[in-house]
Design a protein around this motif. Structure first.
Motif, PDB file in Angstrom:
ATOM      1  N   ASN A 131      36.275  48.164  42.586  1.00  0.00           N
ATOM      2  CA  ASN A 131      34.934  47.547  42.468  1.00  0.00           C
ATOM      3  C   ASN A 131      34.408  47.699  41.309  1.00  0.00           C
ATOM      4  N   LYS A 154      35.486  44.812  39.146  1.00  0.00           N
ATOM      5  CA  LYS A 154      35.075  43.727  39.478  1.00  0.00           C
ATOM      6  C   LYS A 154      33.576  43.570  38.888  1.00  0.00           C
ATOM      7  N   TRP A 197      41.358  42.096  39.584  1.00  0.00           N
ATOM      8  CA  TRP A 197      40.140  43.131  39.290  1.00  0.00           C
ATOM      9  C   TRP A 197      40.622  44.242  40.616  1.00  0.00           C
ATOM     10  N   TYR A 234      36.439  37.589  45.886  1.00  0.00           N
ATOM     11  CA  TYR A 234      37.765  37.625  44.947  1.00  0.00           C
ATOM     12  C   TYR A 234      39.010  37.440  45.742  1.00  0.00           C
ATOM     13  N   ASN A 248      38.301  33.813  41.771  1.00  0.00           N
ATOM     14  CA  ASN A 248      36.792  34.377  42.531  1.00  0.00           C
ATOM     15  C   ASN A 248      35.748  33.241  42.490  1.00  0.00           C
TER      16      ASN A 248
END
Length: 178
Positions: A32, A35, A29, A24, A9
């Motif tokens: 959301n 993340k 991940w 990303y 990322n």
């Protein structure tokens, strides 16, 4: 593909750890929430560092994270735990310098948010699907500018002599320090 350097990322966070821009490239991940949790934890882990003059490197959560701060923005590039730190640092420096060129060295949160389209285009020019496409800041910024991102602004070929000399001086100083 296993020998090709890759990025997990690229993050741009503000001084409170909130997302300004992010891309990303892996499914590490999946949600959301995951993340946002990663962004918060990496920000918390690095916020006390003084990464203003040079990039810093940490290993965190089975990743190598390279980061650098300027004013109220925090730049991060994350790779796998076996990724080459120099390659990640090169990607970070290219991103950092390209944003500086695109924002005319006025790199702060407000200017970044006002020019978020340029920053997102910049990230897209650097990495696609985790594969590094470009790390040279002037090439990245030139592609973003030529794609119509800089409406009504002077192109990089139309810089003033003093701007061109300042850019050349900066590149020379950086190459001498390597």
């Amino acid at each position: 593909m296993e020998f090709c350097p890759s990025i997990k990322n690229i993050l741009l966070l503000d001084s409170e750890g909130k997302r300004v821009a992010a891309k990303y490239c892996t499914d590490d991940w999946p949600t959301n929430a995951a993340k946002l949790a990663f962004e918060k934890s990496v920000f918390t882990k690095t916020q006390k560092a003084n990464a203003r003059s040079e990039a810093e490197i940490i290993t965190f959560d089975n990743c190598v994270v390279v980061y650098k701060f300027v004013q109220d923005l925090h730049f991060f590039v994350t790779g796998g735990d076996n990724e080459n730190e120099l390659m990640l640092a090169t990607v970070l420096q290219g991103f950092f310098d390209a944003v500086g060129l695109l924002l005319r060295n006025n790199v702060d949160k407000r200017t970044a948010l006002e020019n978020l389209d340029l920053i997102l285009l910049c990230i897209d020019e650097i990495v696609d699907g985790g594969i590094v496409l470009e790390t040279e800041a002037s090439v990245i910024a030139g592609k973003v500018a030529s794609s119509g991102g800089l409406d009504g602004a002077t192109s990089f070929s139309e810089q003033t002599i003093s701007q061109a000399l300042a850019t050349a001086r900066e590149h020379l100083a950086r190459s001498l320090l390597k």
